[in-house]
Design a protein around this motif. Structure first.
Motif, PDB file in Angstrom:
ATOM      1  N   GLU A 218      -3.580  -0.317  -5.700  1.00  0.00           N
ATOM      2  CA  GLU A 218      -3.581  -1.115  -4.463  1.00  0.00           C
ATOM      3  C   GLU A 218      -2.914  -0.342  -3.321  1.00  0.00           C
ATOM      4  OE1 GLU A 218      -4.102  -4.891  -2.309  1.00  0.00           O
ATOM      5  OE2 GLU A 218      -5.081  -3.849  -3.956  1.00  0.00           O
ATOM      6  N   VAL A 219      -1.776   0.278  -3.608  1.00  0.00           N
ATOM      7  CA  VAL A 219      -1.073   1.052  -2.577  1.00  0.00           C
ATOM      8  C   VAL A 219      -1.904   2.272  -2.187  1.00  0.00           C
ATOM      9  CG1 VAL A 219       1.023   2.325  -1.986  1.00  0.00           C
ATOM     10  CG2 VAL A 219       1.182   0.262  -3.390  1.00  0.00           C
ATOM     11  N   ASP A 220      -2.510   2.917  -3.172  1.00  0.00           N
ATOM     12  CA  ASP A 220      -3.404   4.049  -2.900  1.00  0.00           C
ATOM     13  C   ASP A 220      -4.495   3.651  -1.912  1.00  0.00           C
ATOM     14  OD1 ASP A 220      -3.112   6.667  -3.755  1.00  0.00           O
ATOM     15  OD2 ASP A 220      -3.613   6.185  -5.840  1.00  0.00           O
ATOM     16  N   ARG A 221      -5.088   2.494  -2.149  1.00  0.00           N
ATOM     17  CA  ARG A 221      -6.176   2.017  -1.295  1.00  0.00           C
ATOM     18  C   ARG A 221      -5.697   1.790   0.131  1.00  0.00           C
ATOM     19  NH1 ARG A 221      -7.771  -2.448   0.776  1.00  0.00           N
ATOM     20  NH2 ARG A 221      -6.106  -3.646  -0.190  1.00  0.00           N
ATOM     21  N   VAL A 222      -4.493   1.221   0.291  1.00  0.00           N
ATOM     22  CA  VAL A 222      -3.955   0.935   1.620  1.00  0.00           C
ATOM     23  C   VAL A 222      -3.616   2.220   2.376  1.00  0.00           C
ATOM     24  CG1 VAL A 222      -2.001  -0.106   2.849  1.00  0.00           C
ATOM     25  CG2 VAL A 222      -3.090  -1.340   0.966  1.00  0.00           C
ATOM     26  N   LEU A 223      -3.130   3.229   1.648  1.00  0.00           N
ATOM     27  CA  LEU A 223      -2.659   4.456   2.294  1.00  0.00           C
ATOM     28  C   LEU A 223      -3.739   5.503   2.494  1.00  0.00           C
ATOM     29  CD1 LEU A 223       0.775   5.067   0.510  1.00  0.00           C
ATOM     30  CD2 LEU A 223       0.377   4.043   2.752  1.00  0.00           C
ATOM     31  N   ILE A 224      -4.897   5.333   1.883  1.00  0.00           N
ATOM     32  CA  ILE A 224      -5.880   6.414   1.803  1.00  0.00           C
ATOM     33  C   ILE A 224      -6.298   6.942   3.182  1.00  0.00           C
ATOM     34  CG2 ILE A 224      -7.912   4.889   1.698  1.00  0.00           C
ATOM     35  CD1 ILE A 224      -9.045   6.945  -0.372  1.00  0.00           C
ATOM     36  N   ASN A 225      -6.453   6.067   4.165  1.00  0.00           N
ATOM     37  CA  ASN A 225      -6.900   6.507   5.488  1.00  0.00           C
ATOM     38  C   ASN A 225      -5.770   6.556   6.505  1.00  0.00           C
ATOM     39  OD1 ASN A 225      -9.668   6.802   4.786  1.00  0.00           O
ATOM     40  ND2 ASN A 225      -9.910   4.572   4.890  1.00  0.00           N
ATOM     41  N   GLN A 226      -4.533   6.517   6.029  1.00  0.00           N
ATOM     42  CA  GLN A 226      -3.378   6.519   6.925  1.00  0.00           C
ATOM     43  C   GLN A 226      -2.658   7.862   6.860  1.00  0.00           C
ATOM     44  OE1 GLN A 226      -3.090   4.097   8.889  1.00  0.00           O
ATOM     45  NE2 GLN A 226      -4.133   2.385   7.923  1.00  0.00           N
ATOM     46  N   ASN A 227      -1.812   8.096   7.841  1.00  0.00           N
ATOM     47  CA  ASN A 227      -1.053   9.353   7.906  1.00  0.00           C
ATOM     48  C   ASN A 227       0.425   9.130   7.589  1.00  0.00           C
ATOM     49  OD1 ASN A 227      -3.250  10.984   8.672  1.00  0.00           O
ATOM     50  ND2 ASN A 227      -3.042  10.332  10.792  1.00  0.00           N
ATOM     51  N   TYR A 228       0.684   8.206   6.678  1.00  0.00           N
ATOM     52  CA  TYR A 228       2.068   7.931   6.291  1.00  0.00           C
ATOM     53  C   TYR A 228       2.475   8.941   5.206  1.00  0.00           C
ATOM     54  CZ  TYR A 228       0.814   3.385   8.339  1.00  0.00           C
ATOM     55  OH  TYR A 228       0.375   2.385   9.159  1.00  0.00           O
ATOM     56  N   PHE A 229       2.847  10.148   5.636  1.00  0.00           N
ATOM     57  CA  PHE A 229       3.062  11.229   4.676  1.00  0.00           C
ATOM     58  C   PHE A 229       4.251  10.955   3.754  1.00  0.00           C
ATOM     59  CE2 PHE A 229       0.951  13.327   8.330  1.00  0.00           C
ATOM     60  CZ  PHE A 229      -0.242  13.593   7.692  1.00  0.00           C
ATOM     61  N   TYR A 230       5.320  10.386   4.300  1.00  0.00           N
ATOM     62  CA  TYR A 230       6.474  10.060   3.456  1.00  0.00           C
ATOM     63  C   TYR A 230       6.063   9.053   2.385  1.00  0.00           C
ATOM     64  CZ  TYR A 230      10.837   8.042   1.834  1.00  0.00           C
ATOM     65  OH  TYR A 230      11.849   7.584   1.035  1.00  0.00           O
ATOM     66  N   ASP A 231       5.334   8.009   2.796  1.00  0.00           N
ATOM     67  CA  ASP A 231       4.920   6.976   1.845  1.00  0.00           C
ATOM     68  C   ASP A 231       3.997   7.552   0.777  1.00  0.00           C
ATOM     69  OD1 ASP A 231       6.349   5.213   3.371  1.00  0.00           O
ATOM     70  OD2 ASP A 231       4.628   4.490   4.506  1.00  0.00           O
ATOM     71  N   LYS A 232       3.089   8.446   1.177  1.00  0.00           N
ATOM     72  CA  LYS A 232       2.167   9.041   0.211  1.00  0.00           C
ATOM     73  C   LYS A 232       2.918   9.905  -0.798  1.00  0.00           C
ATOM     74  CE  LYS A 232      -2.051   8.956   2.990  1.00  0.00           C
ATOM     75  NZ  LYS A 232      -3.152   9.730   3.575  1.00  0.00           N
ATOM     76  N   ASN A 233       3.914  10.643  -0.333  1.00  0.00           N
ATOM     77  CA  ASN A 233       4.722  11.457  -1.248  1.00  0.00           C
ATOM     78  C   ASN A 233       5.537  10.577  -2.193  1.00  0.00           C
ATOM     79  OD1 ASN A 233       4.033  14.131  -0.585  1.00  0.00           O
ATOM     80  ND2 ASN A 233       5.281  14.035   1.259  1.00  0.00           N
ATOM     81  N   ARG A 234       6.051   9.485  -1.655  1.00  0.00           N
ATOM     82  CA  ARG A 234       6.818   8.573  -2.514  1.00  0.00           C
ATOM     83  C   ARG A 234       5.927   7.977  -3.595  1.00  0.00           C
ATOM     84  NH1 ARG A 234       9.402   2.659  -1.311  1.00  0.00           N
ATOM     85  NH2 ARG A 234      10.690   2.559  -3.167  1.00  0.00           N
ATOM     86  N   LEU A 235       4.689   7.656  -3.224  1.00  0.00           N
ATOM     87  CA  LEU A 235       3.761   7.098  -4.207  1.00  0.00           C
ATOM     88  C   LEU A 235       3.473   8.118  -5.307  1.00  0.00           C
ATOM     89  CD1 LEU A 235       1.994   4.741  -5.099  1.00  0.00           C
ATOM     90  CD2 LEU A 235       0.152   5.682  -3.697  1.00  0.00           C
ATOM     91  N   ILE A 236       3.319   9.395  -4.950  1.00  0.00           N
ATOM     92  CA  ILE A 236       3.107  10.439  -5.960  1.00  0.00           C
ATOM     93  C   ILE A 236       4.285  10.473  -6.929  1.00  0.00           C
ATOM     94  CG2 ILE A 236       2.944  12.939  -6.315  1.00  0.00           C
ATOM     95  CD1 ILE A 236       1.401  13.056  -3.640  1.00  0.00           C
ATOM     96  N   TYR A 237       5.491  10.375  -6.387  1.00  0.00           N
ATOM     97  CA  TYR A 237       6.702  10.362  -7.224  1.00  0.00           C
ATOM     98  C   TYR A 237       6.678   9.181  -8.197  1.00  0.00           C
ATOM     99  CZ  TYR A 237      11.614   9.611  -8.424  1.00  0.00           C
ATOM    100  OH  TYR A 237      12.785   9.390  -9.096  1.00  0.00           O
ATOM    101  N   LEU A 238       6.330   7.986  -7.694  1.00  0.00           N
ATOM    102  CA  LEU A 238       6.290   6.801  -8.545  1.00  0.00           C
ATOM    103  C   LEU A 238       5.202   6.932  -9.617  1.00  0.00           C
ATOM    104  CD1 LEU A 238       6.798   4.030  -5.837  1.00  0.00           C
ATOM    105  CD2 LEU A 238       8.441   4.725  -7.585  1.00  0.00           C
ATOM    106  N   LYS A 239       4.077   7.535  -9.246  1.00  0.00           N
ATOM    107  CA  LYS A 239       3.024   7.790 -10.228  1.00  0.00           C
ATOM    108  C   LYS A 239       3.553   8.680 -11.350  1.00  0.00           C
ATOM    109  CE  LYS A 239      -1.036   7.560  -7.157  1.00  0.00           C
ATOM    110  NZ  LYS A 239      -2.107   8.376  -6.517  1.00  0.00           N
TER     111      LYS A 239
END
Length: 255
Positions: A218-239
């Motif tokens: 769900e978070v992946d889907r929300v972030l996919i077209n956004q430029n929230y680089f910190y959030d995307k990196n945090r999601l990778i960490y949680l994965k």
């Protein structure tokens, strides 16, 4: 008494405009003065026209309003965040007193919600049990909201730490269903992603892994077209943490 007029007066004066210059062609100077002092209400159309007169956008007005008035939720969250980071018990108690006072004056449920969050954090700091009655109060408020907006998303994010795992899991499903229509708004989509990642972290720390995979998607889907680089990196960490907990050590470490 309205605070909107007070903020408007502050902005008008910052632009060097007089009452007469601002009111001319729209309303009387006397009515504008009464509005600025909180003695009169104003129509939405006239308010927007006045903002246009002083060259201020509504989003800019909102920022100034949050900065200048203690009644706003953004004002509370800012001070709450600072007190939490420093574990400032004195500031927590001051905030409890101010939010109780605001509730007595305005009777808005969010002031009660804020007091509950503050008291539950104090319980957490002191290793006391959470007040389940208070937890249920916010849980039922969120359950009964027909639509979730920015406030409800933030309330969920700030309340999850003192709710039970089944309550958080149910509210997570509701958040995903009810917040979808607002995810195109930049602020809400960012906030939604942050809150959902906090919930992922909550589940990971509790080793409650069943809902994590779908939440990450769900978070992946929300972030996919956004430029929230910190959030995307945090999601990778949680994965990565999730993979490790699921036994996929090498893939998790790489993430």
């Amino acid at each position: 008494m309205s605070t909107i007029g007070t903020v408007f007066r502050h902005l008008r004066k910052s632009k060097g405009m007089t009452l007469k210059e601002t009111a001319d062609g729209l309303i009387s100077s006397q009515f504008l003065s009464e509005f600025e002092r909180g003695h009169s209400n104003i129509s939405v159309l006239n308010f927007f026209s006045l903002l246009d007169k002083i060259n201020v956008q509504i989003t800019e007005f909102k920022i100034h309003s949050d900065e200048l008035t203690e009644q706003t939720q953004q004002h509370f969250l800012s001070h709450y965040g600072k007190a939490y980071q420093s574990r400032n018990i004195v500031k927590f108690n001051e905030l409890i007193d101010s939010q109780n006072k605001l509730y007595r004056n305005f009777k808005l449920p969010r002031f009660q919600h804020n007091v509950i969050i503050l008291k539950q954090r104090l319980n957490q700091f002191s290793d006391f049990s959470f007040n389940q009655t208070d937890a249920n109060s916010i849980y039922h408020y969120l359950i009964n909201c027909e639509e979730w907006h920015y406030y409800e998303i933030c309330l969920f994010g700030n309340s999850a730490f003192f709710m039970s795992l089944p309550q958080v899991e149910k509210l997570t499903r509701i958040a995903s269903q009810k917040a979808h229509k607002y995810e195109d708004l930049l602020l809400n989509s960012s906030t939604f992603a942050i809150v959902m990642m906090n919930i992922v972290n909550y589940f990971l720390e509790a080793d409650h892994l069943a809902p994590v995979s779908s939440l990450i998607k769900e978070v992946d889907r929300v972030l996919i077209n956004q430029n929230y680089f910190y959030d995307k990196n945090r999601l990778i960490y949680l994965k990565g943490i999730y993979k490790i907990k699921m036994g996929m050590l090498e893939e998790g470490k790489e993430l």
